[in-house]
Enzyme design. Structure first.
Site, PDB file in Angstrom:
ATOM      1  N   PRO A  12       0.798  -1.229   0.000  1.00  0.00           N
ATOM      2  CA  PRO A  12       0.000   0.000   0.000  1.00  0.00           C
ATOM      3  C   PRO A  12       0.827   1.274   0.000  1.00  0.00           C
ATOM      4  O   PRO A  12       1.824   1.372   0.713  1.00  0.00           O
ATOM      5  CB  PRO A  12      -0.797  -0.093   1.300  1.00  0.00           C
ATOM      6  CG  PRO A  12      -0.739  -1.504   1.713  1.00  0.00           C
ATOM      7  CD  PRO A  12       0.428  -2.142   1.062  1.00  0.00           C
ATOM      8  N   ASN A  13       0.373   2.215  -0.800  1.00  0.00           N
ATOM      9  CA  ASN A  13       0.891   3.594  -0.874  1.00  0.00           C
ATOM     10  C   ASN A  13       2.218   3.723  -1.616  1.00  0.00           C
ATOM     11  O   ASN A  13       2.676   4.838  -1.881  1.00  0.00           O
ATOM     12  CB  ASN A  13       1.006   4.231   0.529  1.00  0.00           C
ATOM     13  CG  ASN A  13      -0.327   4.252   1.242  1.00  0.00           C
ATOM     14  OD1 ASN A  13      -1.327   4.638   0.653  1.00  0.00           O
ATOM     15  ND2 ASN A  13      -0.364   3.813   2.484  1.00  0.00           N
ATOM     16  N   ARG A  20       4.712  11.168  -2.745  1.00  0.00           N
ATOM     17  CA  ARG A  20       4.334  10.959  -1.354  1.00  0.00           C
ATOM     18  C   ARG A  20       5.523  11.247  -0.429  1.00  0.00           C
ATOM     19  O   ARG A  20       6.565  10.593  -0.535  1.00  0.00           O
ATOM     20  CB  ARG A  20       3.938   9.492  -1.218  1.00  0.00           C
ATOM     21  CG  ARG A  20       3.755   9.004   0.175  1.00  0.00           C
ATOM     22  CD  ARG A  20       3.774   7.470   0.218  1.00  0.00           C
ATOM     23  NE  ARG A  20       3.516   7.021   1.563  1.00  0.00           N
ATOM     24  CZ  ARG A  20       3.898   5.852   2.028  1.00  0.00           C
ATOM     25  NH1 ARG A  20       4.547   4.995   1.267  1.00  0.00           N
ATOM     26  NH2 ARG A  20       3.633   5.520   3.266  1.00  0.00           N
ATOM     27  N   TYR A  25      10.721   9.465   1.523  1.00  0.00           N
ATOM     28  CA  TYR A  25      10.835   8.345   0.581  1.00  0.00           C
ATOM     29  C   TYR A  25      11.563   8.690  -0.722  1.00  0.00           C
ATOM     30  O   TYR A  25      11.715   7.822  -1.582  1.00  0.00           O
ATOM     31  CB  TYR A  25       9.434   7.809   0.263  1.00  0.00           C
ATOM     32  CG  TYR A  25       8.719   7.282   1.500  1.00  0.00           C
ATOM     33  CD1 TYR A  25       9.241   6.198   2.209  1.00  0.00           C
ATOM     34  CD2 TYR A  25       7.552   7.874   1.964  1.00  0.00           C
ATOM     35  CE1 TYR A  25       8.607   5.726   3.350  1.00  0.00           C
ATOM     36  CE2 TYR A  25       6.902   7.413   3.107  1.00  0.00           C
ATOM     37  CZ  TYR A  25       7.434   6.335   3.791  1.00  0.00           C
ATOM     38  OH  TYR A  25       6.811   5.866   4.919  1.00  0.00           O
ATOM     39  N   ASN A  76       8.513  -4.874  -0.321  1.00  0.00           N
ATOM     40  CA  ASN A  76       8.286  -3.714   0.544  1.00  0.00           C
ATOM     41  C   ASN A  76       6.796  -3.721   0.835  1.00  0.00           C
ATOM     42  O   ASN A  76       5.985  -3.330  -0.012  1.00  0.00           O
ATOM     43  CB  ASN A  76       8.717  -2.410  -0.120  1.00  0.00           C
ATOM     44  CG  ASN A  76       8.596  -1.226   0.842  1.00  0.00           C
ATOM     45  OD1 ASN A  76       7.982  -1.342   1.906  1.00  0.00           O
ATOM     46  ND2 ASN A  76       9.178  -0.094   0.470  1.00  0.00           N
ATOM     47  N   ALA A  79       2.989  -0.216   5.121  1.00  0.00           N
ATOM     48  CA  ALA A  79       2.474  -0.255   6.493  1.00  0.00           C
ATOM     49  C   ALA A  79       2.034  -1.658   6.926  1.00  0.00           C
ATOM     50  O   ALA A  79       1.999  -1.959   8.125  1.00  0.00           O
ATOM     51  CB  ALA A  79       1.314   0.721   6.633  1.00  0.00           C
ATOM     52  N   GLU A 100      12.711  -8.715   2.886  1.00  0.00           N
ATOM     53  CA  GLU A 100      11.957  -7.512   3.290  1.00  0.00           C
ATOM     54  C   GLU A 100      12.824  -6.277   3.061  1.00  0.00           C
ATOM     55  O   GLU A 100      13.976  -6.242   3.506  1.00  0.00           O
ATOM     56  CB  GLU A 100      11.620  -7.650   4.783  1.00  0.00           C
ATOM     57  CG  GLU A 100      10.975  -6.421   5.396  1.00  0.00           C
ATOM     58  CD  GLU A 100      10.755  -6.574   6.913  1.00  0.00           C
ATOM     59  OE1 GLU A 100      10.969  -7.677   7.475  1.00  0.00           O
ATOM     60  OE2 GLU A 100      10.372  -5.563   7.533  1.00  0.00           O
ATOM     61  N   ARG A 109      12.168   5.954  13.144  1.00  0.00           N
ATOM     62  CA  ARG A 109      10.928   6.701  12.918  1.00  0.00           C
ATOM     63  C   ARG A 109       9.951   6.494  14.088  1.00  0.00           C
ATOM     64  O   ARG A 109      10.375   6.139  15.181  1.00  0.00           O
ATOM     65  CB  ARG A 109      10.333   6.270  11.574  1.00  0.00           C
ATOM     66  CG  ARG A 109      11.301   6.561  10.413  1.00  0.00           C
ATOM     67  CD  ARG A 109      10.694   6.244   9.078  1.00  0.00           C
ATOM     68  NE  ARG A 109       9.500   7.039   8.840  1.00  0.00           N
ATOM     69  CZ  ARG A 109       8.584   6.747   7.906  1.00  0.00           C
ATOM     70  NH1 ARG A 109       8.753   5.681   7.125  1.00  0.00           N
ATOM     71  NH2 ARG A 109       7.528   7.510   7.740  1.00  0.00           N
TER      72      ARG A 109
HETATM   73  C1  DQA Z   1       8.113   1.770   4.274  1.00  0.00           C
HETATM   74  C2  DQA Z   1       8.040   2.059   5.778  1.00  0.00           C
HETATM   75  C3  DQA Z   1       6.630   1.828   6.315  1.00  0.00           C
HETATM   76  O1  DQA Z   1       6.590   2.131   7.703  1.00  0.00           O
HETATM   77  C4  DQA Z   1       5.635   2.716   5.606  1.00  0.00           C
HETATM   78  O2  DQA Z   1       4.325   2.435   6.049  1.00  0.00           O
HETATM   79  C5  DQA Z   1       5.732   2.614   4.117  1.00  0.00           C
HETATM   80  C6  DQA Z   1       7.055   2.544   3.503  1.00  0.00           C
HETATM   81  C7  DQA Z   1       9.484   2.138   3.675  1.00  0.00           C
HETATM   82  O3  DQA Z   1       9.756   1.724   2.550  1.00  0.00           O
HETATM   83  O4  DQA Z   1      10.267   2.862   4.305  1.00  0.00           O
HETATM   84  O5  DQA Z   1       4.740   2.692   3.420  1.00  0.00           O
HETATM   85  O6  DQA Z   1       7.912   0.380   4.069  1.00  0.00           O
END
Ligand code: DQA
Length: 147
Positions: A12-13, A20, A25, A76, A79, A100, A109
């Site tokens: 997600p995202n 973003r 990132y 990746n 969240a 991972e 963080r």
């Molecule tokens: C992430 C870190 C996660 O905490 C976050 O929710 C992401 C990106 C990263 O690549 O740093 O979406 O996986």
């Protein structure tokens, strides 16, 4: 030279990379990150998959498990990393090694990001190197597969 097939999965995202929170990132889009991997590892045949949905990621893991053609996965999970027991169980249920990766250093963080529920069932964990995390993940996975 035999071809190694690696699937790069993003949760997600991560489709929003580049737009973003670029201060966290970076400014590269997911497409650019994927293209960079193809260029950096010509000996690897890459597949790419991104979804905003937990179940779609799980379906994909089982698809490659059942149909083969994939030697390892770079994941990746976004969240989902921090709370998806369903994704954790799916990783544990497949034979294909999963590495991972995170762009950011999740331990530097917010506290809720300090815990990964998937690390325990992954072959390795890389984070904090920005786009290079994906490249280091591929290197690590190739080393793992060569053993
Ligand atoms: C992430 C870190 C996660 O905490 C976050 O929710 C992401 C990106 C990263 O690549 O740093 O979406 O996986």
């Amino acid at each position: 030279m035999s071809i190694t097939n690696i699937l790069v999965m993003n949760g997600p995202n991560l489709s929003r990379l580049g737009k973003r929170e670029p201060e966290v990132y970076g400014r590269r889009s997911l497409g650019e990150i994927n293209d960079g991997l193809v260029q950096a590892f010509p000996e690897v045949e890459f597949g790419f998959f991104q979804s905003e949905h937990e179940g779609a990621l799980i379906d994909k893991l089982f698809e490659i498990e059942d149909h083969g053609g994939c030697s390892g996965v770079i994941l990746n999970a976004g969240a989902l990393t921090h709370y998806s027991i369903a994704l954790r169980d799916a990783i544990a249920a497949v034979k294909v090694p999963v590495v991972e990766v995170h762009l950011s250093n999740i331990y530097a963080r917010e506290e809720f990001r300090h815990r990964s529920v998937i690390s325990e069932v992954c072959g390795g964990v890389i984070g904090g190197f920005g786009v290079q995390s994906y490249h280091l993940g591929v290197r690590g996975l190739l080393g793992m597969l060569a053993k």
